[in-house]
Design an enzyme around this catalytic site. Sequence first.
Site, PDB file in Angstrom:
ATOM      1  N   CYS A 245       0.822  -1.216   0.000  1.00  0.00           N
ATOM      2  CA  CYS A 245       0.000   0.000   0.000  1.00  0.00           C
ATOM      3  C   CYS A 245       0.854   1.263   0.000  1.00  0.00           C
ATOM      4  CB  CYS A 245      -0.966   0.009   1.179  1.00  0.00           C
ATOM      5  SG  CYS A 245      -0.197  -0.177   2.802  1.00  0.00           S
ATOM      6  N   HIS A 341      -2.378   0.824   7.187  1.00  0.00           N
ATOM      7  CA  HIS A 341      -2.662   1.082   5.773  1.00  0.00           C
ATOM      8  C   HIS A 341      -2.222   2.487   5.397  1.00  0.00           C
ATOM      9  CE1 HIS A 341      -4.422   0.178   1.976  1.00  0.00           C
ATOM     10  NE2 HIS A 341      -5.427   1.026   2.077  1.00  0.00           N
ATOM     11  N   ASN A 362      -7.628   5.511  -1.831  1.00  0.00           N
ATOM     12  CA  ASN A 362      -7.277   4.258  -1.183  1.00  0.00           C
ATOM     13  C   ASN A 362      -6.751   3.322  -2.272  1.00  0.00           C
ATOM     14  OD1 ASN A 362      -7.189   1.770   0.069  1.00  0.00           O
ATOM     15  ND2 ASN A 362      -9.248   1.881   0.939  1.00  0.00           N
TER      16      ASN A 362
END
Length: 395
Positions: A245, A341, A362
């Site tokens: 991520c 994250h 995201n």
Amino acid sequence: MKKKLSYMITIMLAFTLSLALGLFFNSAHADSLPQKNGANQKTTKVTVSNKDVPDAVRKLAEEQYLSRVALLDKASNHKATSYTLGEPFKIYKFNKESDGNYYYPVLNKKGDVVYVVTISPNPSNSKASKQQNNYSINVSPFLSKILNQYKNQKITILTNTKGYFALTEDGKVTLVLKTPRNNEKTYENATESTKPKDLNDFKQTASVTKPTLEYQSTRNEMYAEYVNQLKNFRIRETQGYNSWCAGYTMSALLNATYNTNRYNAESVMRYLHPNLRGHDFQFTGLTSNEMLRFGRSQGRNTQYLNRMTSYNEVDQLTTNNQGIAVLGKRVESSDGIHAGHAMAVAGNAKVNNGQKVILIWNPWDNGLMTQDAHSNIIPVSNGDHYEWYASIYGY
């Protein structure tokens, strides 16, 4: 004379009874009548255990969906159009329990799902919950393509650690959206099965591609008063089965601020972890120090901030063409997959009700989402919440 009178009374009673029965059956089967509107002839019917939606959820969806959709349209250079909400639906785990969230599809004039509104209960220990805001709203393209693929079909949407599944009436389960996982060990030990239990007790359906007239707008009534975003921000890749991520986040930000396409998540991770191979490489993450180091290695003066960036800070940094990485930790659980994250800030905006929002990407999603600028709790598409506890800016 009496016989004639009795006969007439009998005829009248029979007529009245038949009329009442006709009205009853017309009412009872009104939902099954075919729609005259061409956009409604093919509707995706999603199975739900019940259609009870709290008033607070309905109000939040009705009041905020259109302004956020208008903002996303403008940020993505989509042509403004009129929108309406479809019927709310739910997503279930394989044990038939709801994931706790409410989902509203956002339909365009053609009846296609363009966005999905996710309304989720705020965690009890969050700042928003303490301010008696019981629900948070997120608007993104989440699941929109999937719902359009199943038009004129009845499906049940299921989820587990592997992703999202469509269960059709013939009993076939299809993985329609993969969920990234943070490490292989956790994934292998996951106990959820992709074989659903008996779902025959789900009696009701929601026609999600059927407009809800009370929420329909004849034009794009809402608009964004002010939009400020990284000029060249593009979504070129989304996170797959890996723990990269931070790599996706930094690549997107550097591609935007350098106006290039040379960065990608895998090359970033390879640069920072050159000696890892196979699963060790695929499921490795990055520390904040590694993120700082990579930014500086690319000629950026990246800095760490031990909190969420404010709306004004986002506005100034975005204006100066400096990218911001969000560092989040999951509120629901600090264990297992997705506990930490990284996400990218694409810009900021004000919608026409005066609300300040931050545009966030995201890496799981193929579109931007809108975040309340006064809250450091980010509700993501799948209903989880992440606390924005730190930032790295200057990419």
